[in-house]
Design an enzyme around this catalytic site. Structure first.
Site, PDB file in Angstrom:
ATOM      1  N   SER A 390       0.843  -1.196   0.000  1.00  0.00           N
ATOM      2  CA  SER A 390       0.000   0.000   0.000  1.00  0.00           C
ATOM      3  C   SER A 390       0.882   1.251   0.000  1.00  0.00           C
ATOM      4  CB  SER A 390      -0.941  -0.038   1.208  1.00  0.00           C
ATOM      5  OG  SER A 390      -1.947   0.932   1.088  1.00  0.00           O
ATOM      6  N   HIS A 505      -7.958  -5.115  -0.733  1.00  0.00           N
ATOM      7  CA  HIS A 505      -6.686  -4.432  -0.536  1.00  0.00           C
ATOM      8  C   HIS A 505      -5.657  -5.344   0.132  1.00  0.00           C
ATOM      9  CE1 HIS A 505      -4.068  -1.072  -0.480  1.00  0.00           C
ATOM     10  NE2 HIS A 505      -4.094  -0.878   0.815  1.00  0.00           N
TER      11      HIS A 505
END
Length: 553
Positions: A390, A505
């Site tokens: 991320s 994610h």
């Protein structure tokens, strides 16, 4: 979102149900909930989160729910919540102006709103008669300066009436920061970090102020954290203690009473012969940056895996990982966690030091740790691998393009890599308070200097890189990794790519997929860091304070 009966252990027939969306709900009572979701065109913000909050009654269609609050299209999100504490029932609504600033109100039964006049970037919490205010920036009240990172307490009703008698419950210093707080029925447990090591203490309100004492029964391990409390009923608390080499142990305690061990996590690797060391390195601007090294104390020049994050005030604390233990440490590798700026290890100021135009400070910190590992003889550049996800994937992309000579291999998971268009992809608009607005010329001027996608160049050696993403990542668009892989290949670099068609994610939908992805990353690093093809001369590391500056366009 589906309503579930905890007694019968079945989904409730004709219960509260909503289709897939970025939904938030909160119980009001057995037959009413607050809900924010995709109500149709115009009901979401530019970040893709709910712009409208409604009160929904059981047995009625969602279209009949009453609007209780609306935000603006350029807000991050709105919320509505209910505090059911007996005798202190309250409703709250508010909107997130950006990732760190919120405008909040007490909602009366008739619909009137009263502003909770704390700083927009402060976090606040109400427990019975108390209001806690956790500051992210300096706040001057009646001539008294309260620093960023402080925790203040006052009576909620008195504060709404305009009084400003604030008790200071925590004040940070150069080595200590607040990491969290937890109410029990009669006490407040503070969790702090002192040079990234945890400390728990109990505060008790009384007629003469707040009494402070250590939380008894907490073991001396690398990290202890409160898991849960029941502030409406008792002073019990669940807490977990763990370390890089010690599996987590879950304990039940009572403030002022005994502590009982409930369950221990299984040990997934043998820690014999391994040690944990904390070191500090001086970054390019003179800042002291901590990092942890886990491995065999006598190992020198072997493969090492360095990870970091450096954003959103997220702290990387000591943690037990069976995956790292079995997949890396047991094979003779060293594992390193860098506590770089941008995180929350030393409070809001540590985060702010790498915010927006100051983001390169985080990169310099990470490069300084990498160089120090070589200086100390722990590893060599060609045997040093790095991994992050991320925002940590952005960190990996910058290391690849600005400091390639420091590393032997790179893994970037669900990474942010295109800083020109990140705010136009999925939830990216909500991150502009962290990175800046690329549509503003002044912001793009500094973003393009480090945007990994815009700084890929040919004609210079890059370490091999593995990019991992998910088709269904609804936070960081998989386009970041796809485009980066294509551009790296265009310039002749060694790039591997894996896109999972499931998961969000986290890039995995279940533990089997997670195990595969973790094994893929560790095996990629191990193979790349332990091979030495004939005729290849190891690269000489660049000085961490002299990155290869190649501004993109």
């Amino acid at each position: 979102m589906r309503e579930f009966d905890l007694v019968r252990r079945v989904f409730v027939e004709d219960g509260f149900t909503l289709p897939e969306a970025k939904t938030g709900v909160c119980w009001i009572d057995a037959d009413h909930i607050f809900v924010g979701t995709d109500f149709g065109p115009g009901s979401l913000t530019s970040s893709g989160y709910p712009r409208i909050a409604k009160r929904w009654r059981r047995g009625t269609p969602l279209s009949a729910a009453d609007v209780v609050y609306e935000g603006r299209a350029d807000d991050v999100a709105v919320y509505a919540s209910h505090d059911p504490t007996p005798g202190f029932e309250r409703d709250f609504v508010g909107r997130s102006l950006d990732f760190y600033r919120t405008e909040s109100y007490l909602l009366a039964e008739a619909g009137e709103r009263t502003r909770i006049a704390v700083p927009e970037d402060a976090q606040w919490d109400v427990h019975r008669e108390w209001l806690l205010i956790r500051l992210r920036s300096l706040w001057t009240v009646d001539g008294v300066i309260h620093p960023a990172g402080a925790l203040l307490a006052t009576r909620f009703d008195a504060f709404l009436a305009g009084q400003r008698e604030l008790a200071v419950l925590f004040r940070p210093d150069a080595r200590m920061a607040l990491s969290g707080y937890f109410w029990t029925r009669n006490h407040l447990i503070l969790a702090t970090l002192v040079d990234v090591r945890s400390r728990l203490e109990v505060l008790t309100p009384g007629d003469k102020g707040w009494r402070r004492e250590p939380l008894a029964g907490v073991p001396e391990l690398d990290h202890s954290r409160i898991v849960e409390t029941d502030p409406d009923h008792n002073d019990a608390y669940l807490f977990a203690a763990e370390g890089f080499l010690q599996p987590a142990t879950l304990r039940l305690g009572e403030v002022g009473g005994a502590v009982e061990t409930l369950k221990r996590e299984l040990a997934f690797f043998d820690p014999d012969g391994l040690v944990v060391r904390q070191s500090f390195v001086t970054s390019a601007d003179g800042t002291r940056v901590p990092y942890f090294v886990v491995g065999e104390p006598g190992a020198a020049g072997g493969p090492a895996l360095l990870t970091g994050y450096g954003g959103y005030e997220v702290s990387l604390t000591p943690h037990y990982s069976g995956v790292i233990g079995r997949g890396w440490l047991a094979r003779g590798g060293s594992y390193v966690v860098a506590n770089i700026r941008g995180g929350g290890e030393y409070g809001p100021e540590w985060h702010r030091a790498a915010l927006r135009e100051n983001r390169p400070r985080a990169f310099e910190d990470f490069a300084a740790v990498a160089a120090d590992l070589v200086t100390r003889g722990i590893t060599t550049p060609e045997r040093l691998g790095i991994e992050g996800g991320s925002n940590g994937g952005l960190l990996m992309g910058v290391m690849l393009t600005r400091y390639p000579a420091l590393f032997g291999a790179v893994v970037a998971s669900v990474p942010v890599l295109d800083m020109r268009r990140y705010h136009r992809l999925l939830a990216g608009a909500s991150w502009m308070a962290e990175y800046g607005d690329p549509d503003r010329e002044a912001d793009w001027a500094y973003l393009r200097e480090y945007s990994p996608y815009h700084n890929v160049r040919g004609g210079r050696p890059y370490p091999p890189v593995l990019l991992i993403t998910s088709t269904w990542d609804d936070r960081v668009h998989p386009g970041h990794a796809r485009k980066m892989a294509a551009r790296l290949r265009e310039h002749g670099h060694d790039v591997s790519y894996y896109e999972n068609v499931d998961g969000g994610h986290g890039a995995a939908a279940n533990n089997e997929q997670r195990a595969f992805i973790e094994a893929l990353a560790l095996e990629f690093l191990w193979q790349r860091l332990t091979r030495r093809p004939e005729g290849v001369v190891p690269r000489q590391p660049a000085r961490p304070d002299e990155p290869e500056r190649v501004g993109g366009r």
